[in-house]
Design a protein around this motif. Structure first.
Motif, PDB file in Angstrom:
ATOM      1  N   CYS A   1      56.109  21.835  31.886  1.00 53.14           N
ATOM      2  CA  CYS A   1      54.897  22.274  32.572  1.00 53.14           C
ATOM      3  C   CYS A   1      54.075  23.161  31.657  1.00 53.14           C
ATOM      4  N   VAL A   2      52.761  22.880  31.580  1.00 56.64           N
ATOM      5  CA  VAL A   2      51.823  23.719  30.839  1.00 56.64           C
ATOM      6  C   VAL A   2      50.671  24.070  31.767  1.00 56.64           C
ATOM      7  N   VAL A   3      50.357  25.355  31.870  1.00 58.92           N
ATOM      8  CA  VAL A   3      49.263  25.825  32.716  1.00 58.92           C
ATOM      9  C   VAL A   3      48.225  26.515  31.841  1.00 58.92           C
ATOM     10  N   ALA A   4      46.977  26.084  31.924  1.00 61.23           N
ATOM     11  CA  ALA A   4      45.882  26.754  31.218  1.00 61.23           C
ATOM     12  C   ALA A   4      45.505  28.012  31.993  1.00 61.23           C
ATOM     13  N   ALA A   5      45.311  29.130  31.273  1.00 63.66           N
ATOM     14  CA  ALA A   5      45.070  30.406  31.939  1.00 63.66           C
ATOM     15  C   ALA A   5      43.972  31.189  31.244  1.00 63.66           C
ATOM     16  N   HIS A   6      43.529  32.252  31.937  1.00 65.32           N
ATOM     17  CA  HIS A   6      42.502  33.171  31.417  1.00 65.32           C
ATOM     18  C   HIS A   6      41.248  32.398  30.979  1.00 65.32           C
ATOM     19  N   VAL A   7      40.853  31.428  31.799  1.00 65.81           N
ATOM     20  CA  VAL A   7      39.690  30.579  31.513  1.00 65.81           C
ATOM     21  C   VAL A   7      38.413  31.343  31.859  1.00 65.81           C
ATOM     22  N   SER A   8      37.530  31.495  30.892  1.00 64.43           N
ATOM     23  CA  SER A   8      36.298  32.253  31.098  1.00 64.43           C
ATOM     24  C   SER A   8      35.366  31.532  32.070  1.00 64.43           C
ATOM     25  N   LYS A   9      34.763  32.305  32.975  1.00 62.37           N
ATOM     26  CA  LYS A   9      33.786  31.721  33.897  1.00 62.37           C
ATOM     27  C   LYS A   9      32.483  31.368  33.201  1.00 62.37           C
ATOM     28  N   ARG A  10      32.130  32.131  32.178  1.00 65.64           N
ATOM     29  CA  ARG A  10      30.838  31.941  31.514  1.00 65.64           C
ATOM     30  C   ARG A  10      30.923  31.066  30.269  1.00 65.64           C
TER      31      ARG A  10
ATOM     32  N   ARG B   1      41.402  21.585  30.577  1.00 69.89           N
ATOM     33  CA  ARG B   1      42.337  20.488  30.882  1.00 69.89           C
ATOM     34  C   ARG B   1      42.277  19.408  29.808  1.00 69.89           C
ATOM     35  N   ARG B   2      41.070  19.025  29.419  1.00 72.50           N
ATOM     36  CA  ARG B   2      40.905  17.942  28.451  1.00 72.50           C
ATOM     37  C   ARG B   2      41.563  18.296  27.127  1.00 72.50           C
ATOM     38  N   ALA B   3      41.380  19.540  26.683  1.00 73.26           N
ATOM     39  CA  ALA B   3      41.945  19.954  25.392  1.00 73.26           C
ATOM     40  C   ALA B   3      43.470  19.858  25.397  1.00 73.26           C
ATOM     41  N   LEU B   4      44.101  20.329  26.473  1.00 72.81           N
ATOM     42  CA  LEU B   4      45.554  20.314  26.527  1.00 72.81           C
ATOM     43  C   LEU B   4      46.096  18.923  26.843  1.00 72.81           C
ATOM     44  N   ALA B   5      45.398  18.170  27.677  1.00 72.80           N
ATOM     45  CA  ALA B   5      45.854  16.828  28.039  1.00 72.80           C
ATOM     46  C   ALA B   5      45.912  15.911  26.821  1.00 72.80           C
ATOM     47  N   GLN B   6      44.989  16.089  25.900  1.00 70.05           N
ATOM     48  CA  GLN B   6      44.996  15.257  24.694  1.00 70.05           C
ATOM     49  C   GLN B   6      46.260  15.480  23.879  1.00 70.05           C
ATOM     50  N   VAL B   7      46.761  16.701  23.885  1.00 66.83           N
ATOM     51  CA  VAL B   7      48.001  16.999  23.158  1.00 66.83           C
ATOM     52  C   VAL B   7      49.219  16.489  23.924  1.00 66.83           C
ATOM     53  N   LEU B   8      49.170  16.631  25.237  1.00 66.72           N
ATOM     54  CA  LEU B   8      50.309  16.256  26.072  1.00 66.72           C
ATOM     55  C   LEU B   8      50.364  14.763  26.375  1.00 66.72           C
ATOM     56  N   ASP B   9      49.329  14.022  25.967  1.00 64.82           N
ATOM     57  CA  ASP B   9      49.247  12.576  26.229  1.00 64.82           C
ATOM     58  C   ASP B   9      49.346  12.281  27.723  1.00 64.82           C
ATOM     59  N   CYS B  10      48.570  13.024  28.497  1.00 63.58           N
ATOM     60  CA  CYS B  10      48.569  12.821  29.939  1.00 63.58           C
ATOM     61  C   CYS B  10      47.133  12.813  30.445  1.00 63.58           C
ATOM     62  N   ALA B  11      46.949  12.470  31.706  1.00 62.46           N
ATOM     63  CA  ALA B  11      45.626  12.512  32.309  1.00 62.46           C
ATOM     64  C   ALA B  11      45.171  13.957  32.451  1.00 62.46           C
ATOM     65  N   ASP B  12      43.857  14.183  32.359  1.00 56.28           N
ATOM     66  CA  ASP B  12      43.333  15.544  32.445  1.00 56.28           C
ATOM     67  C   ASP B  12      43.784  16.258  33.712  1.00 56.28           C
ATOM     68  N   ASP B  13      43.788  15.524  34.847  1.00 56.77           N
ATOM     69  CA  ASP B  13      44.105  16.180  36.119  1.00 56.77           C
ATOM     70  C   ASP B  13      45.590  16.498  36.284  1.00 56.77           C
ATOM     71  N   GLU B  14      46.409  16.120  35.310  1.00 58.06           N
ATOM     72  CA  GLU B  14      47.821  16.494  35.346  1.00 58.06           C
ATOM     73  C   GLU B  14      48.059  17.878  34.762  1.00 58.06           C
ATOM     74  N   VAL B  15      47.056  18.441  34.091  1.00 55.04           N
ATOM     75  CA  VAL B  15      47.162  19.779  33.530  1.00 55.04           C
ATOM     76  C   VAL B  15      46.706  20.788  34.575  1.00 55.04           C
ATOM     77  N   ARG B  16      47.535  21.752  34.886  1.00 56.75           N
ATOM     78  CA  ARG B  16      47.182  22.768  35.873  1.00 56.75           C
ATOM     79  C   ARG B  16      46.359  23.867  35.216  1.00 56.75           C
ATOM     80  N   VAL B  17      45.499  24.481  36.019  1.00 57.80           N
ATOM     81  CA  VAL B  17      44.660  25.576  35.539  1.00 57.80           C
ATOM     82  C   VAL B  17      44.796  26.747  36.502  1.00 57.80           C
ATOM     83  N   ALA B  18      45.083  27.919  35.976  1.00 59.95           N
ATOM     84  CA  ALA B  18      45.126  29.139  36.779  1.00 59.95           C
ATOM     85  C   ALA B  18      43.705  29.625  37.003  1.00 59.95           C
TER      86      ALA B  18
END
Length: 252
Positions: A207-216, A224-241
């Motif tokens: 499991c990989v969760v993207a965190a501390h994502v800036s609002k601005r 999601r797209r950046a991490l999904a490309q590394v994980l070889d998965c669909a973008d929506d499979e990456v969770r975001v806090a």
């Protein structure tokens, strides 16, 4: 072992890690009432916590620690540098930790590790229960060999994807703040996070969760797209806090 977020971002951070009967809160950047509400959302009361561990002195990470710890008599663990910069820990039981030395809290083993960030003595943590390990890395301006070595082999990872380089450059921040955020002691950019993840990826990383994502200066979709490309998965499979809701319990 399982973990959940109270919220993640520049307006406040908090992460709960549970192993057996032990629950630890990493950082608390929310007011007392808000922290209580966010813990209740996870089925917890403040008194269910064994301790609070603190990464660094910035208000979105330590701003609510003193009030929560005093009211519920929770011990706080943090580095000497963070303690020197903290201003609301009077009446709190404090234990200074070594940024390189693991320590135990009942059913949890906790490994601090230093990170490059514009604070006095910032750390992040790896949490383990003897079988599984959760790595957390936010508030770091860049990866280092020591970070990579410490996070190698973790079963789950909460990884900062603070900003998109183009959005930051074209965004509303003044030049000085752009340099701070994008510098070696600032925050990880999506591409940096993806590159680091590429070095940490292994077959047991569940499991990989993207965190501390800036609002601005970022979007959940870009992270999601950046991490999904590394994980070889669909973008929506990456969770975001997210800032308002964090994320619900994830079992490791």
């Amino acid at each position: 072992m399982r973990f959940a977020s109270l919220g993640s971002g520049s307006e406040g951070n908090g992460l709960v890690v549970e192993a057996g009967a032990t629950r630890v809160l990493m950082d608390c950047g929310f007011g007392l009432a808000e922290s209580t509400v966010r813990l209740a959302r996870l089925g917890l009361k403040p008194g269910d916590l064994a301790a609070i561990v603190v990464t660094h002195e910035h208000s979105d990470h330590i701003g609510g620690v003193g009030r929560l710890a005093r009211k519920y008599k929770l011990p706080v663990r943090l580095t000497a540098g963070t303690l020197a910069m903290a201003n609301d820990l009077a009446g709190v039981t404090v234990e200074v930790i070594d940024s390189h030395a693991a320590f135990a809290l009942d059913d949890l083993e906790i490994q601090p590790f230093p990170v490059p960030h514009d604070a006095r003595e910032p750390v992040q943590f790896v949490f383990g229960d003897g079988q599984r390990r959760l790595g957390v890395l936010t508030d770091a301006g860049c990866g280092t060999p020591h970070i990579e070595a410490t996070l190698a082999g973790v079963d789950a990872l909460v990884l900062e994807c603070n900003h998109d380089a183009v959005m930051l450059e074209n965004g509303p921040y003044p030049a000085s703040l752009k340099r701070r955020v994008g510098g070696r002691f600032g925050h990880l950019e999506n591409g940096q996070s993806a590159a680091l993840l590429g070095k940490l990826k292994h077959e047991r990383l569940r499991c990989v969760v993207a965190a501390h994502v800036s609002k601005r200066n970022n979007t959940a979709a870009l992270a999601r797209r950046a991490l999904a490309q590394v994980l070889d998965c669909a973008d929506d499979e990456v969770r975001v806090a997210c800032q308002t809701a964090g994320f619900d319990w994830i079992s490791v």
